[in-house]
Design an enzyme around this catalytic site. Structure first.
Site, short mmCIF file in Angstrom:
data_model
loop_
_atom_site.label_atom_id
_atom_site.label_comp_id
_atom_site.label_asym_id
_atom_site.label_seq_id
_atom_site.Cartn_x
_atom_site.Cartn_y
_atom_site.Cartn_z
N CYS A 115 -4.90 135.50 74.47
CA CYS A 115 -5.33 136.77 74.93
C CYS A 115 -4.36 137.52 75.62
O CYS A 115 -4.15 138.84 75.52
CB CYS A 115 -6.57 136.84 76.02
SG CYS A 115 -6.17 135.85 77.23
N HIS A 282 -8.91 135.69 81.93
CA HIS A 282 -8.78 136.16 80.74
C HIS A 282 -7.91 137.57 80.94
O HIS A 282 -8.13 138.31 81.91
CB HIS A 282 -10.12 136.55 80.13
CG HIS A 282 -10.40 136.91 78.89
ND1 HIS A 282 -9.51 136.48 77.88
CD2 HIS A 282 -11.25 137.76 78.32
CE1 HIS A 282 -9.96 137.12 76.61
NE2 HIS A 282 -10.82 137.96 76.99
N ASN A 302 -11.92 143.94 74.09
CA ASN A 302 -11.75 142.57 74.16
C ASN A 302 -11.07 142.12 72.71
O ASN A 302 -10.88 142.97 72.22
CB ASN A 302 -13.08 141.74 74.19
CG ASN A 302 -12.88 140.53 74.93
OD1 ASN A 302 -11.89 140.00 74.89
ND2 ASN A 302 -14.11 139.78 75.20
#
Ligand SMILES: *[C@@H]1O[C@H](CO)[C@@H](O)[C@H](O)[C@H]1NC(C)=O
Ligand SMILES: *[C@@H]1O[C@H](CO)[C@@H](O)[C@H](O)[C@H]1NC(C)=O
Length: 337
Positions: A115, A282, A302
């Site tokens: 990520c 994240h 995302n």
């Protein structure tokens, strides 16, 4: 005797709940959790998601921010904006910069804690296009950042390190998995943890692929000449007017936040944490903001493919540093070619 002492110390250092989350093979995401969220009548709705069939260990693997992140952010020079009087109430980067297709794109980590790399290259790609008014559309390679640098791997990485690498060493272009776009396309397949999907299953989660500092066959430019560079790296104050002004002037920003189990079941509306245990840090890309039913929110991309959440995007409540989303923001300006 020595062994006994060690065991006592080791167990004292590792709290039981973190052992459970790390090692459990059962998913924490259940029908029960989903109905608990939906009956709370909050600002958002949950729905069964692909994560219901993932083990907790696999889900945790998706979140890859190293704990040093907040320290690294504090060491950066913040960019302080003068706040314009006319900040709009609603601002959706996808509509504002409709000549920049990457604003609408959702990437996919695959089964890798990348990520930190994806959110970084997404914002870098958008910012190059925005700064050039749509005339420069280099799709910056997540593969190059993930595999050819020492700032992170599939076990996590450093968002600040990603932006500093871009400034110092540069990054080549590269499309998503299974495209022949750019110098180094992403090589980790999107995968399907639910049983009957069209993608391959996520079995055999492995390390990051090796670095291949050589463009794919047929790409006309050598690796070193395909590099694109950043001009600056900075942090943004956590006041929402600072974040809004930065997005409006320069494009989407790279943000970090804490993921709890309920977030995995997000489907629509404005997320705020309700129930479930904490997973890990994240990182994502914030590309706009708005207000709905008097609830202020950020618009966020995302990197869990379009089959998660609201076609890959989500909204999160704005103005109270929900799950830390406003307090770890990094960005930078591009050096245009
Ligand atoms: C930006 O590009 C658009 C066309 O895509 C053009 O109409 C506009 O004038 C440009 N703006 C500037 C400031 O160059
Ligand atoms: C997968 O497909 C089989 C056969 O079509 C079906 O019986 C099963 O319920 C499906 N599983 C899921 C999770 O959709």
């Amino acid at each position: 005797m020595h062994l006994q002492i060690c065991l006592v110390i080791c167990f004292a250092l590792f709290p039981v709940h973190s052992r459970d989350i790390r090692e459990s093979e059962e998913s924490v995401l259940s029908e029960n959790l989903i109905s608990q969220i939906n009956s709370a009548q909050s600002t958002w709705k949950a729905a069964p998601s692909k994560f219901m069939t993932w083990s907790t260990a696999s889900i945790k693997r998706l979140m890859g921010v190293r704990p040093e992140h907040l320290m690294e952010i504090k060491q950066l020079k913040p960019l302080i904006h003068e706040i314009p009087n006319d900040l709009p109430e609603n601002f959706d980067g996808r509509e504002i910069w409709s000549n920049c297709p990457s604003l609408k794109e959702i990437r996919d980590q695959g089964s890798c804690g990348s990520c930190w790399a994806l959110a970084a290259v997404e914002a870098m790609t958008d910012r190059r296009c925005i700064a050039s008014n749509g005339t420069q559309n280099a799709h910056i390679s997540a593969e190059d950042l993930l595999t050819c640098t020492s700032v992170g791997d599939c076990e996590g990485g450093s968002p600040v390190g990603a932006w500093q690498y871009y400034k110092r060493q540069g990054l080549v272009t590269g499309g998503n998995y299974n495209t022949k776009q750019g110098c180094l396309p992403y090589t980790l397949p999107s995968c399907e943890h639910h049983i009957n999907g069209s993608r391959p299953s996520c079995d055999g989660e492995g390390p990051a692929p090796p670095c291949s500092p050589k463009c794919i066959d047929g790409y006309p430019i050598p690796y070193e000449q395909d590099k694109y560079y950043g001009e600056s790296v900075y942090s943004i104050g956590e006041k929402q007017e600072q974040i809004k002004t930065e997005i409006m002037k320069n494009g989407p920003v790279h943000a970090m936040f804490g993921v709890y189990a309920d977030f995995l079941a997000y489907k629509s509306g404005v997320y705020q944490h309700l129930v479930g245990p904490y997973f890990a840090g994240h990182t994502v890309k914030i590309l706009g903001w708005g207000v709905t039913n008097s609830t202020p929110y950020w618009i966020v991309a995302n990197s869990w493919n379009e089959d998660w959440g609201d076609n890959g995007f989500f909204k999160i409540i704005r103005g109270r540093d929900e799950c830390g989303i406003e307090s770890g923001i990094v960005a930078g300006a591009p050096k245009l070619k």
